[in-house]
Design a protein around this motif. Structure first.
Motif: not given
Length: 144
Positions: A53-76
């Motif tokens: 929820n971004l100031r009242g707007k619902v925004v879909c969130v995607m992993s650029l890592r996954n979109l580029l074919g990389m595996s997930d890493e923990p967030y820092t």
């Protein structure tokens, strides 16, 4: 040395995804925010991490890592969400780190090498001194 033209150079946001450094045209970016709590969307594609929820707007969130074919890493602490506009909607892209705002001395056409799919995700290759950085083609990455 080539003469520097009086034309304003296009600006880019340079970011890190894993060991890769890439860039997005600054005009394509709505805002950059710190990591937020993401609400999961059941049965969504692997690269879709959920919505925020971004100031009242619902925004879909995607992993650029996954979109580029990389595996997930923990967030820092340096993980950011880059909010971009895609097909009249805002989409958040999770990146490992935002490095800086920059311009490039030269922009070269993307070189495909052997990989056809890699060529499709880059608008070009920005050059600053000896450093080369792939400039992402958002509409291609986001399936536009």
């Amino acid at each position: 040395m080539k003469p520097v033209s009086s034309v304003q150079k296009e600006q880019y946001i340079e970011l890190a995804v894993g060991a890769e450094t890439c860039a997005i045209r600054i005009e394509e970016i709505h805002e950059i925010i710190k990591m937020l709590s993401i609400t999961d969307i059941p049965f969504s594609r692997h690269e879709v991490k959920g919505v925020v929820n971004l100031r009242g707007k619902v925004v879909c969130v995607m992993s650029l890592r996954n979109l580029l074919g990389m595996s997930d890493e923990p967030y820092t602490r340096e993980t950011r969400i880059i909010v971009v506009r895609s097909r009249e909607e805002f989409v958040g892209l999770i990146v490992d780190k935002v490095n800086k705002v920059t311009t490039y001395e030269e922009i070269h056409p993307p070189s495909g090498g052997n990989s056809r799919s890699r060529e499709g995700v880059f608008l070009g290759i920005g050059q600053q001194g000896d450093q080369l950085v792939g400039i992402l083609k958002l509409e291609e990455i986001l399936g536009g």
